[in-house]
Scaffold this motif. Structure first.
Motif, PDB file in Angstrom:
ATOM      1  N   GLY A 181     -29.526   4.032  14.013  1.00 11.98           N
ATOM      2  CA  GLY A 181     -28.856   5.239  13.554  1.00 11.98           C
ATOM      3  C   GLY A 181     -27.347   5.207  13.618  1.00 11.98           C
ATOM      4  N   ASP A 182     -26.786   6.282  14.219  1.00 10.00           N
ATOM      5  CA  ASP A 182     -25.334   6.463  14.256  1.00 10.00           C
ATOM      6  C   ASP A 182     -24.613   5.420  15.090  1.00 10.00           C
ATOM      7  N   LEU A 183     -25.324   4.707  15.955  1.00 13.44           N
ATOM      8  CA  LEU A 183     -24.677   3.727  16.825  1.00 13.44           C
ATOM      9  C   LEU A 183     -23.936   2.668  16.014  1.00 13.44           C
ATOM     10  N   SER A 184     -24.514   2.267  14.904  1.00 13.02           N
ATOM     11  CA  SER A 184     -23.862   1.256  14.059  1.00 13.02           C
ATOM     12  C   SER A 184     -22.546   1.783  13.506  1.00 13.02           C
ATOM     13  N   GLU A 185     -22.531   3.056  13.098  1.00  9.22           N
ATOM     14  CA  GLU A 185     -21.290   3.638  12.576  1.00  9.22           C
ATOM     15  C   GLU A 185     -20.214   3.712  13.651  1.00  9.22           C
ATOM     16  N   ILE A 186     -20.611   4.052  14.870  1.00  9.38           N
ATOM     17  CA  ILE A 186     -19.641   4.130  15.961  1.00  9.38           C
ATOM     18  C   ILE A 186     -19.033   2.761  16.235  1.00  9.38           C
ATOM     19  N   VAL A 187     -19.855   1.743  16.205  1.00  6.70           N
ATOM     20  CA  VAL A 187     -19.359   0.380  16.426  1.00  6.70           C
ATOM     21  C   VAL A 187     -18.355  -0.010  15.339  1.00  6.70           C
ATOM     22  N   VAL A 188     -18.672   0.290  14.091  1.00  7.93           N
ATOM     23  CA  VAL A 188     -17.750  -0.025  12.991  1.00  7.93           C
ATOM     24  C   VAL A 188     -16.463   0.770  13.133  1.00  7.93           C
ATOM     25  N   ASP A 189     -16.563   2.058  13.435  1.00  7.68           N
ATOM     26  CA  ASP A 189     -15.373   2.897  13.600  1.00  7.68           C
ATOM     27  C   ASP A 189     -14.477   2.370  14.719  1.00  7.68           C
ATOM     28  N   THR A 190     -15.084   1.981  15.838  1.00  6.07           N
ATOM     29  CA  THR A 190     -14.309   1.456  16.964  1.00  6.07           C
ATOM     30  C   THR A 190     -13.628   0.155  16.583  1.00  6.07           C
ATOM     31  N   PHE A 191     -14.336  -0.697  15.882  1.00  3.97           N
ATOM     32  CA  PHE A 191     -13.752  -1.953  15.412  1.00  3.97           C
ATOM     33  C   PHE A 191     -12.545  -1.694  14.516  1.00  3.97           C
ATOM     34  N   ASN A 192     -12.651  -0.698  13.659  1.00  2.00           N
ATOM     35  CA  ASN A 192     -11.567  -0.400  12.725  1.00  2.00           C
ATOM     36  C   ASN A 192     -10.312   0.133  13.415  1.00  2.00           C
ATOM     37  N   VAL A 193     -10.483   0.920  14.481  1.00  2.00           N
ATOM     38  CA  VAL A 193      -9.331   1.605  15.089  1.00  2.00           C
ATOM     39  C   VAL A 193      -8.691   0.853  16.246  1.00  2.00           C
ATOM     40  N   VAL A 194      -9.377  -0.139  16.801  1.00  2.00           N
ATOM     41  CA  VAL A 194      -8.807  -0.897  17.926  1.00  2.00           C
ATOM     42  C   VAL A 194      -8.255  -2.221  17.387  1.00  2.00           C
ATOM     43  N   HIS A 235     -19.346  -1.297   3.723  1.00  2.00           N
ATOM     44  CA  HIS A 235     -18.182  -0.698   3.058  1.00  2.00           C
ATOM     45  C   HIS A 235     -17.374   0.189   3.999  1.00  2.00           C
ATOM     46  N   MET A 236     -17.926   0.535   5.158  1.00  2.00           N
ATOM     47  CA  MET A 236     -17.151   1.262   6.168  1.00  2.00           C
ATOM     48  C   MET A 236     -16.129   0.361   6.857  1.00  2.00           C
ATOM     49  N   VAL A 237     -16.410  -0.934   6.906  1.00  5.69           N
ATOM     50  CA  VAL A 237     -15.505  -1.873   7.569  1.00  5.69           C
ATOM     51  C   VAL A 237     -14.189  -1.928   6.810  1.00  5.69           C
ATOM     52  N   ASP A 238     -13.101  -1.935   7.545  1.00  6.85           N
ATOM     53  CA  ASP A 238     -11.758  -2.000   6.954  1.00  6.85           C
ATOM     54  C   ASP A 238     -11.719  -3.049   5.847  1.00  6.85           C
ATOM     55  N   PHE A 239     -11.321  -2.624   4.645  1.00  6.28           N
ATOM     56  CA  PHE A 239     -11.374  -3.517   3.483  1.00  6.28           C
ATOM     57  C   PHE A 239     -10.414  -4.686   3.603  1.00  6.28           C
TER      58      PHE A 239
END
Length: 281
Positions: A181-194, A235-239
């Motif tokens: 579920g949402d855990l994958s999105e959180i991981v991608v979001d964290t990767f993008n912002v750190v 596509h959520m991963v920083d392009f």
């Protein structure tokens, strides 16, 4: 009178019962059945497997019902992680940057199937297991000197702060195996912002029931939910990252898509803290 077929079945069942009484574990069945899967075969030949097989602290760990599946998933990420680290080292060299210290994060690690493999294959790298379940039996982790368990809910703000703190002046690599579920999105979001997280290897699992819009879109396009979900995460991963998505047929699961992303590094020389930190075991 018993038929030859029934006698064979009875003989097989008797052998299995004798093995169970003798204390056979899941690991023993992997050795005994000679699975053709290349990941299973390679894992069984790794030197550390025979070592932990004899260690009583790993007895519970090596008797998981889903060990075959867990091993294949762990090997899939290990293969991609090895290639990712090699490519990062090549890029560092091409830009005149000294090898930097790498820190690994096994997000939603569970019992540490993947971490255990990586601990032996990358003995000089620090590895953090991150999970919120404090009831798991992870006594085997005490035998892994480069591993630290962090009990943490990745939904909380302190997770990002923890990652930022542990990767300050270093390079962080995120990976998650079958995050639901949402855990994958959180991981991608964290990767993008750190910024200090420079690589991501993600094997998504099921689509959250709350993601009705994604499920409805997949239905309208007549696309499998899982395939559409992994494409959405990709596509959520920083392009600006180098990224790819691929299926791995050697994994014992129908949910076998892997997303790999690597950020480009700045061509500014950085003083090495642990020059040999990425050496393989």
């Amino acid at each position: 009178m018993d038929t030859p077929e029934k006698k064979d079945i009875d003989k097989t069942e008797k052998v299995e019962e004798e093995k169970n009484r003798a204390g056979w574990r899941a690991i023993d069945y992997l050795y005994d059945h000679n699975y053709p899967n290349p990941y299973i075969q390679e894992w069984l030949k790794l030197p550390y497997v025979s070592v932990i097989r004899k260690d009583p602290l790993f007895r519970y760990f090596l008797n998981q019902k889903q060990l075959k599946k867990e091993v294949s998933e762990s090997m899939a990420i290990y293969k991609r992680l090895s290639k990712t680290i090699d490519s990062m080292r090549i890029e560092e060299a091409s830009k005149g940057i000294a090898p930097r210290e790498i820190v690994l994060f096994d997000v939603c690690s569970g019992k540490g199937n993947l971490t255990t493999l990586l601990s032996f294959m990358f003995p000089l790298l620090k590895i953090f297991m991150v999970d919120k379940d404090k009831k798991m039996n992870i006594e085997h982790i005490s035998k892994l000197p480069n591993v630290r368990m962090e009990y943490m809910d990745i939904y909380q703000k302190k997770f990002v702060e923890f990652v930022q703190r542990e990767t300050a002046g270093k390079v962080g690599i995120f990976f998650g195996s079958h995050l639901c579920g949402d855990l994958s999105e959180i991981v991608v979001d964290t990767f993008n912002v750190v910024p200090t997280l420079e690589a991501l290897i993600l094997a998504p699992c099921c689509l959250s029931k709350r993601k009705r819009q994604i499920a409805d879109t997949a239905a309208r396009l007549r696309i499998d939910n899982y395939q559409y979900w992994t494409t959405h995460l990709y596509h959520m991963v920083d392009f600006k990252c180098r990224r790819n998505i691929e299926a791995d047929e050697n994994v014992y699961s129908t949910k076998n898509n892997y997303i790999v992303a690597v950020k480009s590094i700045s061509p500014v020389p950085i003083v090495s803290t642990t020059a040999s930190s990425s050496s393989h075991g």
